[in-house]
Design an enzyme around this catalytic site. Structure first.
Site, PDB file in Angstrom:
ATOM      1  N   LYS A  13       0.821  -1.223   0.000  1.00  0.00           N
ATOM      2  CA  LYS A  13       0.000   0.000   0.000  1.00  0.00           C
ATOM      3  C   LYS A  13       0.850   1.267   0.000  1.00  0.00           C
ATOM      4  O   LYS A  13       0.593   2.191  -0.761  1.00  0.00           O
ATOM      5  CB  LYS A  13      -0.874   0.081   1.269  1.00  0.00           C
ATOM      6  N   ARG A  88      -9.511   1.425   9.225  1.00  0.00           N
ATOM      7  CA  ARG A  88      -8.984   0.108   9.586  1.00  0.00           C
ATOM      8  C   ARG A  88     -10.090  -0.822  10.073  1.00  0.00           C
ATOM      9  O   ARG A  88      -9.850  -1.992  10.308  1.00  0.00           O
ATOM     10  CB  ARG A  88      -8.018   0.259  10.746  1.00  0.00           C
ATOM     11  N   ARG A 127      10.973  -5.763   4.781  1.00  0.00           N
ATOM     12  CA  ARG A 127      10.852  -4.327   4.454  1.00  0.00           C
ATOM     13  C   ARG A 127      11.872  -3.505   5.242  1.00  0.00           C
ATOM     14  O   ARG A 127      12.135  -3.775   6.407  1.00  0.00           O
ATOM     15  CB  ARG A 127       9.439  -3.878   4.809  1.00  0.00           C
ATOM     16  N   ARG A 160      11.244  -1.362  10.652  1.00  0.00           N
ATOM     17  CA  ARG A 160      10.256  -0.830  11.606  1.00  0.00           C
ATOM     18  C   ARG A 160      10.102  -1.828  12.753  1.00  0.00           C
ATOM     19  O   ARG A 160      10.104  -3.033  12.521  1.00  0.00           O
ATOM     20  CB  ARG A 160       8.892  -0.678  10.914  1.00  0.00           C
ATOM     21  N   ARG A 171      -0.484  -8.425  13.418  1.00  0.00           N
ATOM     22  CA  ARG A 171      -1.047  -7.398  12.522  1.00  0.00           C
ATOM     23  C   ARG A 171      -1.894  -8.043  11.419  1.00  0.00           C
ATOM     24  O   ARG A 171      -2.926  -7.506  11.040  1.00  0.00           O
ATOM     25  CB  ARG A 171       0.085  -6.552  11.908  1.00  0.00           C
TER      26      ARG A 171
HETATM   27  P1  AMP Z   1       0.656   1.104   8.994  1.00  0.00           P
HETATM   28  O1  AMP Z   1       1.850   1.963   8.772  1.00  0.00           O
HETATM   29  O2  AMP Z   1      -0.545   1.579   8.237  1.00  0.00           O
HETATM   30  O3  AMP Z   1       0.939  -0.362   8.766  1.00  0.00           O
HETATM   31  O4  AMP Z   1       0.273   1.260  10.541  1.00  0.00           O
HETATM   32  C1  AMP Z   1       1.162   0.879  11.573  1.00  0.00           C
HETATM   33  C2  AMP Z   1       0.401   0.770  12.876  1.00  0.00           C
HETATM   34  O5  AMP Z   1      -0.163   2.051  13.218  1.00  0.00           O
HETATM   35  C3  AMP Z   1      -0.784  -0.180  12.883  1.00  0.00           C
HETATM   36  O6  AMP Z   1      -0.388  -1.520  13.117  1.00  0.00           O
HETATM   37  C4  AMP Z   1      -1.618   0.398  14.030  1.00  0.00           C
HETATM   38  O7  AMP Z   1      -1.062   0.058  15.295  1.00  0.00           O
HETATM   39  C5  AMP Z   1      -1.435   1.889  13.843  1.00  0.00           C
HETATM   40  N1  AMP Z   1      -2.476   2.440  12.933  1.00  0.00           N
HETATM   41  C6  AMP Z   1      -2.286   2.961  11.680  1.00  0.00           C
HETATM   42  N2  AMP Z   1      -3.450   3.351  11.155  1.00  0.00           N
HETATM   43  C7  AMP Z   1      -4.410   3.079  12.070  1.00  0.00           C
HETATM   44  C8  AMP Z   1      -5.821   3.228  12.108  1.00  0.00           C
HETATM   45  N3  AMP Z   1      -6.518   3.736  11.077  1.00  0.00           N
HETATM   46  N4  AMP Z   1      -6.474   2.847  13.246  1.00  0.00           N
HETATM   47  C9  AMP Z   1      -5.819   2.352  14.298  1.00  0.00           C
HETATM   48  N5  AMP Z   1      -4.486   2.144  14.316  1.00  0.00           N
HETATM   49  C10 AMP Z   1      -3.777   2.494  13.222  1.00  0.00           C
END
Ligand code: AMP
Length: 216
Positions: A13, A88, A127, A160, A171
């Protein structure tokens, strides 16, 4: 153009979102990036978010929605945006729809980047991201020109914390339980497009471009 990009962790994404943002001139708004910036800056929000992120869990909905709605109210997002990592779950999707409706707006397209589950762990744990500009790479599939150095800004690449295998497994579970139902939600709204995320990065992008141009 108001777009969202959906997909499991490791579906690609973020990579696709950067290209879409550049080509269609819409801000790329990633809730994950906003949380990571807050963690880096040592803010209160960052502290709350980190506790959830380290376990692979979602940050509380109300906190995330407030943050996102403030962001899309900014000048640069008034005429369009690309959301990456939001919504989410169904609660966030409904709140987003209400927020947009209140100002006579709506989403134009929900792009689902589909990748088989067995590939996701490999993609996510491999990654690497630039500490400075956030550009993403993969140790095998999207290598930087110099080992562990960002092509864009020549800073160090790191893994990360939430890309460690034990967190990734959770996740993916959270994605299956909470985020996957959004595919049906946006299908019913008639704005869902499925993209095969297992093709080359360029082919995925060309399929996404076609889908965007078909609704422009
Ligand atoms: P991402 O970079 O989108 O994979 O997000 C990394 C982490 O940030 C996720 O595993 C969640 O812990 C938190 N996070 C990101 N976006 C959201 C969201 N819309 N709602 C809740 N937690 C989020």
């Amino acid at each position: 153009m108001r777009l969202i990009i959906l997909g499991a962790p490791g579906a690609g994404k973020g990579t696709q979102a950067s290209s879409i943002s550049a080509k269609y001139n819409v801000p790329h708004i990633s809730t994950g990036d906003i949380f990571r910036q807050n963690i880096k800056d040592g803010t209160e929000l960052g502290k709350k978010a980190k506790a959830c992120m380290d376990k692979g869990e979602l940050v509380p909905d109300d906190l995330t929605c407030d943050l996102l709605f403030d962001r899309i109210a900014k000048e640069d997002a008034k005429n369009g945006f690309l959301l990456d990592g939001f919504p989410r779950n169904l609660y966030q999707a409904e709140k987003l729809s209400e927020n947009l409706k209140a100002t006579g707006k709506k989403l134009d397209l929900a792009i689902n980047v589909a990748v088989d589950e067995d590939i996701l762990v490999d993609r996510t744990t491999g990654r690497r991201v630039c500490k400075n500009c956030g550009a993403t790479y993969h140790i095998r599939y999207n290598k930087p020109k110099q080992d562990s150095i960002c092509d864009v800004c020549v800073h160090e690449l790191v893994q990360r914390d939430d890309d460690k295998e034990e967190t990734v497994v959770n996740r993916i579970k959270v994605y299956n339980d909470s985020t996957k139902p959004l595919l049906d939600y946006y299908k019913k709204e008639n704005i869902l497009v499925d993209i095969d995320g297992q093709q080359d990065i360029d082919k995925v992008f060309s399929d996404i471009s076609k889908a965007i141009e078909s609704v422009e």
